[in-house]
Design a protein around this motif. Structure first.
Motif, PDB file in Angstrom:
ATOM      1  N   ALA A 272       0.837  -1.200   0.000  1.00  0.00           N
ATOM      2  CA  ALA A 272       0.000   0.000   0.000  1.00  0.00           C
ATOM      3  C   ALA A 272       0.873   1.252   0.000  1.00  0.00           C
ATOM      4  O   ALA A 272       0.590   2.215  -0.713  1.00  0.00           O
ATOM      5  N   ASN A 273       1.934   1.241   0.790  1.00  0.00           N
ATOM      6  CA  ASN A 273       2.846   2.387   0.838  1.00  0.00           C
ATOM      7  C   ASN A 273       3.487   2.628  -0.524  1.00  0.00           C
ATOM      8  O   ASN A 273       3.652   3.773  -0.953  1.00  0.00           O
ATOM      9  N   ARG A 274       3.846   1.547  -1.210  1.00  0.00           N
ATOM     10  CA  ARG A 274       4.456   1.673  -2.531  1.00  0.00           C
ATOM     11  C   ARG A 274       3.453   2.278  -3.510  1.00  0.00           C
ATOM     12  O   ARG A 274       3.798   3.163  -4.289  1.00  0.00           O
ATOM     13  N   GLU A 275       2.206   1.844  -3.449  1.00  0.00           N
ATOM     14  CA  GLU A 275       1.177   2.394  -4.339  1.00  0.00           C
ATOM     15  C   GLU A 275       0.942   3.873  -4.061  1.00  0.00           C
ATOM     16  O   GLU A 275       0.802   4.666  -4.990  1.00  0.00           O
ATOM     17  N   VAL A 276       0.917   4.255  -2.795  1.00  0.00           N
ATOM     18  CA  VAL A 276       0.731   5.663  -2.432  1.00  0.00           C
ATOM     19  C   VAL A 276       1.909   6.489  -2.926  1.00  0.00           C
ATOM     20  O   VAL A 276       1.744   7.586  -3.460  1.00  0.00           O
TER      21      VAL A 276
ATOM     22  N   LYS B 181       1.534   9.527  -5.578  1.00  0.00           N
ATOM     23  CA  LYS B 181       1.992  10.889  -5.273  1.00  0.00           C
ATOM     24  C   LYS B 181       2.932  11.396  -6.361  1.00  0.00           C
ATOM     25  O   LYS B 181       2.869  12.548  -6.755  1.00  0.00           O
ATOM     26  N   ARG B 182       3.813  10.527  -6.851  1.00  0.00           N
ATOM     27  CA  ARG B 182       4.743  10.925  -7.908  1.00  0.00           C
ATOM     28  C   ARG B 182       3.985  11.330  -9.167  1.00  0.00           C
ATOM     29  O   ARG B 182       4.324  12.313  -9.818  1.00  0.00           O
TER      30      ARG B 182
ATOM     31  N   SER C  10       3.832  15.109 -10.857  1.00  0.00           N
ATOM     32  CA  SER C  10       4.133  15.328 -12.270  1.00  0.00           C
ATOM     33  C   SER C  10       2.979  16.046 -12.966  1.00  0.00           C
ATOM     34  O   SER C  10       3.197  16.976 -13.749  1.00  0.00           O
ATOM     35  N   ALA C  11       1.758  15.634 -12.681  1.00  0.00           N
ATOM     36  CA  ALA C  11       0.587  16.289 -13.277  1.00  0.00           C
ATOM     37  C   ALA C  11       0.498  17.745 -12.836  1.00  0.00           C
ATOM     38  O   ALA C  11       0.173  18.628 -13.637  1.00  0.00           O
ATOM     39  N   ASN C  12       0.814  18.012 -11.571  1.00  0.00           N
ATOM     40  CA  ASN C  12       0.794  19.396 -11.067  1.00  0.00           C
ATOM     41  C   ASN C  12       1.845  20.247 -11.760  1.00  0.00           C
ATOM     42  O   ASN C  12       1.592  21.409 -12.103  1.00  0.00           O
ATOM     43  N   ARG C  13       3.032  19.683 -11.992  1.00  0.00           N
ATOM     44  CA  ARG C  13       4.085  20.424 -12.691  1.00  0.00           C
ATOM     45  C   ARG C  13       3.648  20.762 -14.110  1.00  0.00           C
ATOM     46  O   ARG C  13       3.860  21.874 -14.585  1.00  0.00           O
TER      47      ARG C  13
END
Length: 61
Positions: free
Chosen positions: A11-15, A19-20, A24-27
């Motif tokens: 789950a942590n890996r998926e989160v 987030k990454r 990227s979408a925000n940039r």
């Protein structure tokens, strides 16, 4: 490693990757906005140059 730890790590890996992708979408969105602002500024500058060239601004004595 017990099952709870395995689930948590997955789950942590998926989160982390979600987030990454969001970062990227925000940039990309920010770059698009900056490009649009630049176009507006350039358009305003060009409009002002045309007004000056056509002597639209008259000096008042």
């Amino acid at each position: 490693m017990n099952i709870t730890n395995r689930i948590r790590k997955s789950a942590n890996r998926e989160v982390y990757f979600a987030k990454r992708l969001l970062e990227s979408a925000n940039r990309m969105a920010n770059l698009q906005i900056e490009g649009e602002i630049l176009q507006i500024e350039q358009s305003s500058t060009a409009d002002a140059a045309v007004l000056i060239e056509n002597n639209t601004f008259k000096k008042i004595d």
